[in-house]
Motif scaffolding. Structure first.
Motif, PDB file in Angstrom:
ATOM      1  N   ASP A 138      -3.050  -1.370   7.114  1.00 12.89           N
ATOM      2  CA  ASP A 138      -1.759  -0.710   6.876  1.00 12.89           C
ATOM      3  C   ASP A 138      -1.790   0.642   7.590  1.00 12.89           C
ATOM      4  O   ASP A 138      -2.645   1.487   7.304  1.00 12.89           O
ATOM      5  N   LEU A 157      -6.430  -3.977   4.590  1.00 14.72           N
ATOM      6  CA  LEU A 157      -5.654  -5.058   3.970  1.00 14.72           C
ATOM      7  C   LEU A 157      -6.434  -6.365   3.867  1.00 14.72           C
ATOM      8  O   LEU A 157      -5.972  -7.303   3.219  1.00 14.72           O
ATOM      9  N   SER A 208       4.126  -2.393   3.187  1.00 12.80           N
ATOM     10  CA  SER A 208       3.064  -1.848   4.035  1.00 12.80           C
ATOM     11  C   SER A 208       3.586  -1.801   5.464  1.00 12.80           C
ATOM     12  O   SER A 208       4.659  -2.330   5.764  1.00 12.80           O
ATOM     13  N   ASP A 235      -0.805   4.370   8.526  1.00 13.76           N
ATOM     14  CA  ASP A 235      -0.271   5.561   7.869  1.00 13.76           C
ATOM     15  C   ASP A 235      -0.202   6.696   8.877  1.00 13.76           C
ATOM     16  O   ASP A 235      -1.117   6.884   9.684  1.00 13.76           O
ATOM     17  N   ARG A 245       5.517  -6.888   4.090  1.00 14.40           N
ATOM     18  CA  ARG A 245       4.308  -7.576   3.633  1.00 14.40           C
ATOM     19  C   ARG A 245       4.242  -8.983   4.211  1.00 14.40           C
ATOM     20  O   ARG A 245       3.345  -9.752   3.885  1.00 14.40           O
ATOM     21  N   LYS A 283       0.805  -1.214   0.000  1.00  9.99           N
ATOM     22  CA  LYS A 283       0.000   0.000   0.000  1.00  9.99           C
ATOM     23  C   LYS A 283       0.846   1.276   0.000  1.00  9.99           C
ATOM     24  O   LYS A 283       0.307   2.361  -0.189  1.00  9.99           O
ATOM     25  N   ASP A 284       2.152   1.157   0.235  1.00 13.73           N
ATOM     26  CA  ASP A 284       3.003   2.342   0.330  1.00 13.73           C
ATOM     27  C   ASP A 284       3.893   2.467  -0.903  1.00 13.73           C
ATOM     28  O   ASP A 284       4.064   1.521  -1.675  1.00 13.73           O
TER      29      ASP A 284
END
Length: 829
Positions: free
Chosen positions: A230, A240, A182, A232, A204, A176-177
């Protein structure tokens, strides 16, 4: 015995796609993912909202997969070239195949997707075929991976019970990053209470090993929800995936542990469909339980005996198989039979039998082999299996030149586009006559080069192909011996060689693996005109061919010359005796033909840390004996790895080297110590083709790994799971059974026999009815038996073999459908 699954995929075309470019068009391509693993990327079709791909793939994979997804993307043609690392240039990097919309590692736009679950495909034995609406890609639905949990019901204080949830680890979570990873944590919810694990940064493949307890209430009908997120720092956390468990069933079981697939959040209302266009697909799932070789021997021996007897056989089973095979599945049956007999050394005899059968029912020479009969379909498959390398050698350089020149070519006056020509401001309109003359010159040059290459290729043609064409040539000449049919034996050969092999490859080089991308409109027109010219030569410059398109007349001198060249080539091609054929086959058997070859980038470490790493370009060649490399295709090769020493061939996380399309080979050196080499490919298709080839040559190796690290060991820990033990078994499962079917695959005799059995079982009622008709002359429905009680006539023997195989399948433990690791815990929707 083994359970084998395969997906036959044909991505046909798209329509009414939305415009993603400022020009009001798009440059669409498709990515195919099986359980979020990218396995196929089609070519890009430029500047269209209704693209046609027509690409076909066969994927072998484990039986327990869940979903196959088709993502339609718009390629950003202005994407800047990227480098492999700062330490040195790498191959061009394709769009990130992760296809997670929140990931910004690709500038390509996601247009939409089509998802087909395993259950959907299993419910359609003949396959899914048709148009499907594209749906929007919702980030909360783009989940992947599995989570390892231990769930227990244990005694608690005050005679109460506790629900204990141990969150152990996860694998293959969605990135996701921006860094391709993640920062995952897990949230466990039950009966209004929520508890969370710690956050594992940049991974991951996190490992938590944390335990949570909840007090159970009597008669509780609650569910336990385990969600992965995930973390942030500045924006909202990314979802996820989740797993939801029925607590009542868990109480009955008391304890459960296993890997559970993360599910998307389907609580939100789905967004509207239908405004993103549609995708036409043909997808078929085939599950086969392959029995031990001995079970298929009666079937194989019976079919081989029929082929050896030829048209004089008492039962002519091959005739009956053709009569009972429908048009829609004739190609599959032809391919399976061809591969079976090729493995038994009887391909030439099988095709010779089909030639005789077709000639026996053909009265007009001009209709010979023009239908989609079993003979025509089998010969098409034979040329692709046995002659594809030969085709690449003859046709490859000509196709490459057409693509490189990119000339405007047109012979039809009604389609000519007149453009300005000249330089330094001295432009003038190019006349139609000039365009036509230049086009004719270009096509004459390409056609002459192709015919010349073909004329020089007699010795390069595989011996079994030459011997098969010899049989075809002789049979046709025996059937049509008169002088007026002098060209018929030549046309019979060219009807397969030119019309069904060379010409289709010219028109669609991508489908014959001659090019990685489809031709643009200009190049496609050149290829089409060249293919037409080849067809005219193959038809021996027949008047009917010339009459259809009179504007092809400027090529006639080259076509007439080509007819003479082609006849001379065929005369030499079929001039091969049994002794020479056996000698050529023995010579080829002593060589280890390449399974896969091409340029790869090998990882070289110049110091500590990723900034001191680079990939060096070398030419690699894989055979059944060694994976070798050299500086150039023609320089001396050095062996790198023996296939017998390979323990795993897997993908590498993009974040490990900051580059996509990297694979790792885990192997044992001569001292028995484990080693790893990292190789980078130019595109995702090349990556999957190399992985597939490496897995096939090592499939029977003892000691194949069940798990591996998708990252690299850098400094003092693995980049994927952050474990500090270099000898750790691995944080992800290997995928040794995921392979792509290629034309040069090793023959799988048992699988081909199983596929033939499956087809014959489907037409058994028709075969049984035919047997009743044939046996009506003796006693209605009776079966003639020999001294040992076995049926005498081949059809009765075949029916008995089918019954025996059916019984063997019923008693096979592998015939049960695939199941999830846990059948106790049901997912709640």
């Amino acid at each position: 015995m083994a359970k084998r699954s395969s997906l036959s995929i044909r991505i046909v075309e798209g329509k009414n796609l939305p415009a993603k470019d400022i020009t009001g068009s798009s440059d669409p391509y498709c990515i195919v993912k099986v359980d979020n693993e990218p396995i196929i990327r089609t070519a890009t079709v430029w500047k269209t909202l209704c693209p046609f791909w027509g690409e076909e793939y066969q994927v072998h994979l484990p039986p327990a997969f869940h979903v196959v997804a088709f993502y339609v993307m718009d390629e950003d043609a202005l994407r800047a070239p990227e480098l492999g690392r700062r330490g040195g240039p790498g191959p061009p990097v394709e769009p990130c195949p992760a296809l997670v919309p929140s990931s910004s590692s690709s500038r390509d736009d996601v247009i939409g997707k089509v998802c087909l679950t395993r259950d959907t495909l299993a419910a359609h034995p003949k396959g899914f075929s048709g148009w499907a609406h594209l749906t929007e890609v919702d980030p909360d639905e783009e989940v992947q991976g599995e989570i390892h949990l231990r769930l227990e019901v244990v005694p608690g204080p005050r005679a109460r019970r506790l629900l204990r949830c141990s969150v152990l680890e996860a694998r293959d979570l969605a990135p996701k990053d921006r860094n391709g990873a993640s920062d995952p944590f897990v949230r466990v919810r039950y009966s209004g209470r929520t508890q969370e694990t710690s956050i594992v940064k940049k991974s991951r493949y996190p490992r938590w090993n944390e335990m949570f307890e909840f007090e159970l209430e009597e008669g509780a009908a609650e569910v336990l929800c385990v969600e992965a997120w995930d973390w942030d720092l500045v924006s909202r956390n990314d979802f996820l995936g989740k797993v939801v468990f029925n607590v009542q069933k868990l109480c009955a079981a008391q304890k459960e542990e296993g890997w559970f697939r993360l599910q998307p959040d389907q609580s939100k209302n789905r967004r509207g469909e239908g405004n993103l266009g549609s995708l036409q697909l043909e997808v078929r799932l085939r599950d086969e339980t392959v029995l031990p070789s001995g079970c298929y021997q009666p079937l194989v021996q019976l079919l081989c005996r029929e082929v050896k007897l030829g048209t004089q056989g008492p039962g002519q089973l091959i005739v009956l198989i053709e009569e009972t095979t429908s048009t829609e599945c004739r190609q599959d049956v032809a391919t399976n039979l061809l591969k079976l007999f090729l493995g038994q050394g009887l391909a030439k005899d099988f095709l010779d039998l089909l030639f005789q059968l077709e000639l026996g029912r053909t009265s007009e020479a001009n209709t010979l082999f023009r239908s989609n009969s079993l003979a025509s379909k089998s010969m098409e498959s034979f040329l692709k299996v046995a002659g594809m390398r030969y085709l690449h050698g003859v046709l490859g350089p000509i196709i490459d030149k057409v693509f490189e020149e990119k000339k405007y070519v047109e012979l039809d006056p009604s389609k000519v586009e007149v453009k300005d020509v000249g330089c330094s401001g001295l432009h003038r309109p190019q006349t139609e006559a000039e365009v036509l003359e230049q086009s004719a010159q270009t096509l004459r040059a390409h056609l002459a080069a192709l015919l010349s290459a073909l004329s020089r290729s007699v010795r390069a043609c595989p011996a079994v192909v030459r011997a098969t064409f010899r049989q075809l040539f002789r049979r046709v000449r025996e059937r049509f011996p008169s002088a007026q049919h002098e060209n018929v034996p030549f046309i019979a050969v060219t009807s397969f060689l030119c019309l069904r092999f060379v010409s289709p490859a010219i028109m669609a080089p991508k489908l014959f693996h001659l090019r990685e991308r489809h031709a643009d409109a200009r190049t496609s027109r050149t290829l089409l005109l060249l293919a037409k010219a080849v067809q005219n030569v193959g038809n021996m410059d027949a008047p009917a061919s010339r009459a259809k398109e009179a504007w092809m007349e400027p090529l006639q001198p080259t076509v007439r010359q080509g007819v003479a060249q082609l006849k001379d080539f065929i005369t030499k091609l079929v001039d091969i005796e049994e002794k020479e054929e056996l000698g050529l086959q023995r010579a080829l058997s002593l060589q280890a033909p390449p399974v896969k070859e091409g340029p790869l980038f090998i990882h070289r470490t110049k110091g500590k840390g990723p900034l001191m790493s680079s990939f060096k370009k070398l030419h690699f060649s894989l055979t059944t004996e060694a994976l070798s490399f050299a500086k150039t295709p023609n320089s001396k090769k050095s062996a790198l790895i023996k296939p017998a020493n390979i323990r795993a061939a897997e993908k590498v996380e993009e974040k490990s080297f900051g580059s996509s399309n990297v694979m790792q080979l885990i192997y044992e050196d001569d001292a028995g110590k484990p080693q790893t080499v990292y190789l980078q490919c130019r595109c995702v298709n090349e990556l999957n083709q190399w992985l597939s080839a490496l897995r096939k040559v090592s499939i029977g190796n003892p000691g194949l790994l069940g798990s591996y690290h998708p990252g690299v060991f850098r400094g003092d820990k693995w980049s994927c799971c952050h474990q500090k033990d270099k000898s750790d078994l691995g944080c992800d499962k290997t995928r040794s059974r995921v392979t792509l079917q290629e034309w040069n695959d090793p023959l799988d005799h048992d699988l081909e026999a199983q596929l033939i059995y499956r087809h014959l079982l489907g037409v058994e009622p028709a075969l049984r009815e035919k047997h009743r008709e044939l046996s009506a002359g003796t006693e209605a429905g009776s079966v003639l038996t020999g001294p040992g009680g076995a049926p005498e006539d081949p059809l009765a023997q075949l029916l008995q073999v089918l019954r025996d195989l059916q019984e063997a399948h019923r008693s096979s433990p592998a015939s049960s459908p695939p199941s999830e690791p846990s059948c106790l815990l049901e997912l709640q929707t």
